[in-house]
Design an enzyme around this catalytic site. Structure first.
Site, PDB file in Angstrom:
ATOM      1  N   LYS A 268     -17.254 -38.650 -12.362  1.00  0.00           N
ATOM      2  CA  LYS A 268     -18.498 -39.332 -11.979  1.00  0.00           C
ATOM      3  C   LYS A 268     -18.778 -40.430 -13.003  1.00  0.00           C
ATOM      4  CE  LYS A 268     -23.311 -38.298 -10.625  1.00  0.00           C
ATOM      5  NZ  LYS A 268     -24.377 -37.279 -10.571  1.00  0.00           N
TER       6      LYS A 268
ATOM      7  N   SER B   7     -26.706 -37.063  -6.034  1.00  0.00           N
ATOM      8  CA  SER B   7     -26.184 -38.332  -6.485  1.00  0.00           C
ATOM      9  C   SER B   7     -24.669 -38.365  -6.685  1.00  0.00           C
ATOM     10  CB  SER B   7     -26.851 -38.706  -7.816  1.00  0.00           C
ATOM     11  OG  SER B   7     -26.494 -37.774  -8.824  1.00  0.00           O
TER      12      SER B   7
ATOM     13  N   SER C  18     -27.824 -32.633  -7.405  1.00  0.00           N
ATOM     14  CA  SER C  18     -26.842 -33.712  -7.248  1.00  0.00           C
ATOM     15  C   SER C  18     -25.380 -33.282  -7.216  1.00  0.00           C
ATOM     16  CB  SER C  18     -27.017 -34.744  -8.359  1.00  0.00           C
ATOM     17  OG  SER C  18     -28.120 -35.558  -8.082  1.00  0.00           O
TER      18      SER C  18
END
Ligand SMILES: [Mg+2]
Ligand SMILES: [Zn+2]
Lengths: 486, 493, 95
Positions: free
Chosen positions: B79, B158, B182
């Protein structure tokens, strides 16, 4: 001792509280492993944490916590075994995180006291409101470039203690004495070096005025970052006068931040927009509360050094010093240690006199600290021993002292031997000199016999001159009395 | 070789150990898949050279008998919230333009040291603020799953880039961070496993901070066992993070093999929502039955303050974010938009550099901390948070784990739900409570809905009891037998 | 609590975010909606409940007083948008 300013409308007094920022003595910063010491090339003492790079996190330097506790104990203050770091949010070029990590609702140290020894021998007790730990900011330089400000983060994150007094101070003198006493205590504790030129100790001065006899607290102005004792005192004087002028002209003092301009001898308002200050304190979620056990606090307490107030009392009790001499000698730990090394096993008063008069005078002239004294405590002690043993006269001792100053590290015993300053202790030789002087001065001898004491002094001087100062003045005096009055 | 990208981490590790294929081949297969799936927009930065270098190094280690375990040679996606040394790190924000860290986050360093092969940095909602991966400066991420109307669907957020990448077989696993759901919510929306460990289990050092008291890193994988393997490589005490827990990391993989006989599973009554699809309620019922069939004991329990977790979260998280994001000021890294004064430079930089949702949350956070409002909002929310934690604490006196849905809906179209921020925030209604209480939670893909889109079930366990969480999650996984794949990968729907 | 354009202007300045004059009113409405929604917390009885300070009980790391970081200005200046020698440079600040 009261400080009263006479204005057009009557007499006024000042109400002053101080927020002193003291840089903690530690190797590393409060929340990072970068060096905390003064100086360094630009941005050299800066870790990723101090530069607030993305994802960086603070981890507390436990020595800083211990230093704060030590200081709190030295101020006879409440130690809070649970305290909390919060974020004080504002934007500035030298505040890389966009917030200062500080303590707000729950500081590590609560109420305490500082005792001031005033010049007239009186004592004043100034309350401490709190002490908290916080990060220092970096440094902005505005004068290096026409269009830009340069930023150096070397100081960013260094541990400060903010020590807040109660508004107990009533004169510039008290404010000066407070800063000096606080500095002395911090230096005794080894928690701050007290160096005001390098900014290790700086004061925010909160000043308000009120008519004498009133006990209201009026709006105060905060004069930021004053960096010498003299400027603290001057800033209070000027700010008090300014405020009295404002009131007497029918105006109101507004709460604001001001700066002291030492050159102009005035304070001026800072330009920052006041509404900009909404610091939005909240507990720093990157840090856990600081929790100390009672045992940890007790261990720090047990290891505290003797502090100036206790030392002063002990010097008075053990060495028979006057309060004044004791206050002077304990102000700096180094001086007190020097004194004690000289006085131990000797006449304390005599040691105090030699240090306060001869040694301080000489060091002043040479512009030296006591730690750089050309005469060591051991050497001065030996000199006092020579006097006590009647080996040299007081007069000769001064000459030896001068010789010791001239040749740092020299041994008074060797100087006495080398210069032949040993007192004549052979009574026969002294008696011969006395007889000779009496024989040479029959008229004065008669004066003495008639009861003129002054004349004895004159005879003593003559004998001392005749023996080149080596005769013991007391022995001369005794012999003269025996021969002329006996 | 296309079968290589379908392997689990566990199977790939076995294949590497057996010499069936090399880490380089495995990596190349994933790089090829990435190259063919550019339309999903999963990656902000791809790092093929770095990946191949690391893959070759892994092969050399195995050959020399120095293999570092199950993650050695496994291609993973990172990420783009994890700072990676020498590799652009953006948090999907314009404000981090060109930011190339001179340091490596603790979690990505642990994975690297375990031999994992980073293939790139995945897209996300800007600063991890969002539940649909539509707030990225680098454009939205597409979910590889599709429905009949053919509209582009969101992957959740997210960690949407990570979730889509794993679901689309572009990576065997990916890192995520979970502040309010997330990891778990996008895992649910993309039909994969997402695990958020206990707060303090993984170091936050080097992860771009959103909300410090809530952020936790965790893995996104296709199986529970893979999640256990990957979390094992990510977790551990870090003296550089004051909130990292000094506790030992157990072998999570072993826990996956355990059974659930006698396990007490709480079914919290409050996890329903007006207008929630019946399918989700039925799936939840199904999950309960699956666990009971395997010997678990389920019982209804109550977590009375559940409905307040989300509004409390929307005070605490923006407040922390407003302060955490103050460092993006154009002085030391990233974007600077010039201004005539320092203040103007700040305002221009942050006005242009932050997107709409980030600005919205920073403003809310600034407001709830400001003078006169702190007690009514921030302090109140932290008191409510204490009550939420107390709810869980008392529940865990009666049960070992909790079972609930992961999200109140399946993947939705990119143009849905975008108008009203509060509607959008409701995506996290079932995941936020675990963050507020610091508890570990995992989403396991369990079924497809009527549109053929995946739905996940969530297990929440007591703090630092990820082992029981993995044990229960494995039981769900076994019973669900979820083997669907998106149509673009040759799936049936 | 309802926010107006002036409130948003003030908050935006505190947060140092440039918001166009035309965006103040719609933003105020949006924030009012969110704030109105979170105000349901007022329903929760929190008398005598301590605000949460740390979600998981743990002993914090106590760092030793050792210098083991810094000494590499380029490492912290590498990404600076403007630097002069080893200083960060920003628009001139008038004090
Ligand atoms: Mg102050
Ligand atoms: Zn301060």
């Amino acid at each position: 001792m009261t400080y009263v300013i006479t204005g057009e409308s009557g007499d006024w007094e000042v109400v002053v509280g101080l927020e002193v920022h003291a840089q903690v003595i530690s190797r590393a910063k409060l929340f990072s492993g970068a060096a905390a010491d003064f100086g360094g090339a630009p941005n050299d003492h800066v870790s990723l944490v101090d530069a607030a790079m993305p994802g960086m996190l603070p981890v507390i330097n436990w020595v800083c916590v211990e230093q704060a506790v030590r200081t709190g104990l030295g101020l006879k203050a409440q130690i809070n075994t649970h305290s909390v770091f919060e974020r004080k949010n504002y934007f500035y070029a030298d505040l890389p995180q966009g917030y200062q990590i500080s303590q707000f609702e729950e500081p590590i140290v609560g109420e305490g006291t500082v005792v001031l020894d005033m010049a007239d021998g009186s004592e004043r007790r100034i309350g401490i409101e709190r002490l908290h730990m916080e990060q220092d900011a970096g440094k902005s330089m505005h004068d290096q470039d026409p269009s830009r400000t340069f930023v150096d983060l070397n100081r960013s994150g260094v541990c400060l203690m903010e020590i807040v007094s109660k508004p107990d101070i009533r004169s510039p003198e008290e404010a000066g004495a407070y800063v000096r006493k606080l500095r002395s205590i911090l230096r005794y504790l080894g928690t701050c070096d007290g160096n005001m030129e390098e900014g290790s100790l700086r004061a925010d001065v909160n000043v308000s005025v009120r008519p004498v006899g009133s006990d209201e607290l009026r709006t105060r102005a905060e004069i930021k970052n004053v960096n010498s004792v003299r400027f603290v005192m001057q800033a209070i004087e000027h700010e008090a006068e300014r405020q009295i002028d404002v009131y007497e002209a029918g105006g109101e003092v507004i709460q604001e931040t001001r700066h002291y301009d030492a050159n102009a001898g005035t304070t001026r308002a800072s330009r920052a927009k006041e509404f900009a200050h909404d610091y939005r304190y909240f507990p720093d979620p990157d840090l856990l509360p600081v929790v100390l056990t009672d045992d940890e606090v007790a261990a720090i307490k047990a290891a505290l050094p003797e502090l100036p107030d206790e030392k002063r009392e002990r010097f008075i009790a053990d060495y028979g010093l006057s309060t004044y001499d004791a206050v002077v000698l304990v102000a700096e730990r180094e001086t007190a240690d020097f004194f004690e090394a000289v006085a131990k096993g000797r006449d304390g008063k005599q040691a105090a006199n030699w240090i306060s008069n001869e040694l301080f005078g000489a060091l002043n002239k040479l512009d030296l600290d006591i730690t750089d004294s050309p005469i060591s405590a051991e050497a001065l002690g030996k000199l006092l021993d020579l006097i006590a043993a009647d080996t040299i006269s007081g007069r000769a001792a001064k000459a030896v002292f001068q010789a010791m100053l001239d040749a740092p590290g020299s041994d008074p015993v060797a100087i006495v031997a080398e210069k032949g300053l040993t007192q004549i202790t052979d009574t026969g030789a002294i008696e011969a000199a006395v007889d000779q002087v009496i024989a040479d001065n029959p008229e004065q001898a008669q004066d003495v016999r008639d009861g003129n004491d002054k004349a004895i002094g004159w005879f003593t001087g003559q004998v001392m001159q005749a023996t080149k100062g080596k005769a013991n003045p007391k022995a001369v005096n005794d012999l003269l009395r025996a021969k002329l009055r006996g | 070789m296309s079968a290589l990208i379908d392997l689990t981490i566990a199977a790939a590790a076995a294949g590497l150990d057996a010499g069936d294929f090399s880490a380089e081949e495995l990596t190349q297969a994933h790089l090829d898949a990435m190259a063919a799936a550019g339309d999903l927009n999963c990656f902000i930065t791809e790092t093929p050279e770095l990946a191949l270098d690391r893959a070759r190094a892994s092969d050399a280690r195995r050959k020399a008998g120095d293999g570092r375990g199950a993650m050695d040679g496994i291609p993973i996606a990172m990420k783009d919230l994890f700072c990676t040394e020498g590799v652009l790190t953006t948090a999907a924000s314009h404000i981090l333009d060109g930011f190339t860290p001179t340091y490596e986050s603790t979690v990505s360093a642990k994975l690297r040291d375990a031999g994992a092969v980073m293939t790139g940095k995945t897209n996300l909602d800007e600063f991890a603020m969002g539940s649909s991966n539509t707030t990225s400066y680098y454009g939205p991420v597409k979910n590889p799953w599709t429905r009949a109307d053919g509209k582009d669907l969101v992957p959740g957020g997210s960690s949407g880039g990570s979730a889509s990448a794993v679901a689309a077989r572009l990576a065997m696993g990916a890192t995520g961070t979970d502040t309010g759901g997330s990891i778990r919510q996008p895992a649910s929306l993309t039909g994969i496993v997402g695990a958020k460990p206990t707060y303090g289990r993984c170091s936050r050092w080097g992860i771009v901070a959103f909300a410090s008291s809530l952020d936790q890193a965790g893995p996104l994988t296709r199986t529970v066992e893979d999640a256990a393997i990957m979390l094992g490589a990510m977790a551990g005490h870090d003296p550089k993070d004051s909130t990292s827990a000094p506790v030992a990391v157990p072998d999570f993989r072993v826990a996956c093999a355990g059974d659930v006989k006698g396990l007490k599973v709480g079914i919290p009554a409050e996890y329903t929502l007006d207008g929630m699809p019946d399918e989700i309620t039925r799936l939840w019922e199904q999950g309960r039955a699956w666990l009971e069939e395997q010997g678990a004991v389920t019982r209804p329990i109550s977590l009375p303050h559940t409905k307040y977790a989300l509004p409390a979260y929307y005070i605490v998280a923006p407040a922390e974010a407003s302060s955490n994001l103050a460092r993006y000021d154009g002085v030391r890294f990233g974007l600077r938009v010039p201004g005539d004064s320092l203040d103007e430079m700040y305002e221009n930089t942050r006005g242009e550099g932050f997107g709409t949702e980030v600005q919205r949350r920073v403003l809310i956070g600034t407001y709830v901390l400001s003078a006169g409002y702190y007690d009514a909002y921030y302090r109140k929310a932290q008191r409510v948070r204490t009550r939420i934690l107390d709810d869980f604490t008392s529940a865990f006196q009666d049960v070992d784990v909790l079972l609930m849905p992961t999200a109140p809906n399946a993947a939705f179209a990119m143009d849905e739900k975008q108008d009203d921020p509060v509607q959008m925030y409701l995506n996290d209604i079932f995941t936020v409570p675990a963050n507020m209480a610091g508890l570990p939670g995992i989403s396991v893909p369990a079924a497809l809905d009527k549109d053929g889109l995946p739905l996940g079930l969530q297990i929440v366990a007591p703090a630092f009891d990820e082992e029981t969480m993995f044990r229960a999650a494995s039981a769900i996984e076994r019973a669900a037998g979820f083997d669907h794949v998106p149509a673009r990968l040759g799936g049936e729907s | 609590m309802s926010l107006g354009p002036d409130d948003v202007r003030k908050i935006a300045y505190l947060a140092r975010i440039r918001v166009a004059e035309a965006d103040l009113a719609p933003l105020a409405e949006e924030l009012t909606g969110i704030i109105g929604w979170v105000e349901q917390l007022a329903e929760v009885d929190t008398d005598g409940i301590a605000p949460m300070t740390s979600v998981v009980a743990m002993e914090p790391t106590r760092r030793d007083d050792v210098v083991n970081d810094g000494g590499d200005p380029d490492r912290v200046l590498a990404n600076a948008p403007d630097r002069v020698d080893s200083f960060y440079a920003v628009p001139k600040v008038v004090e």
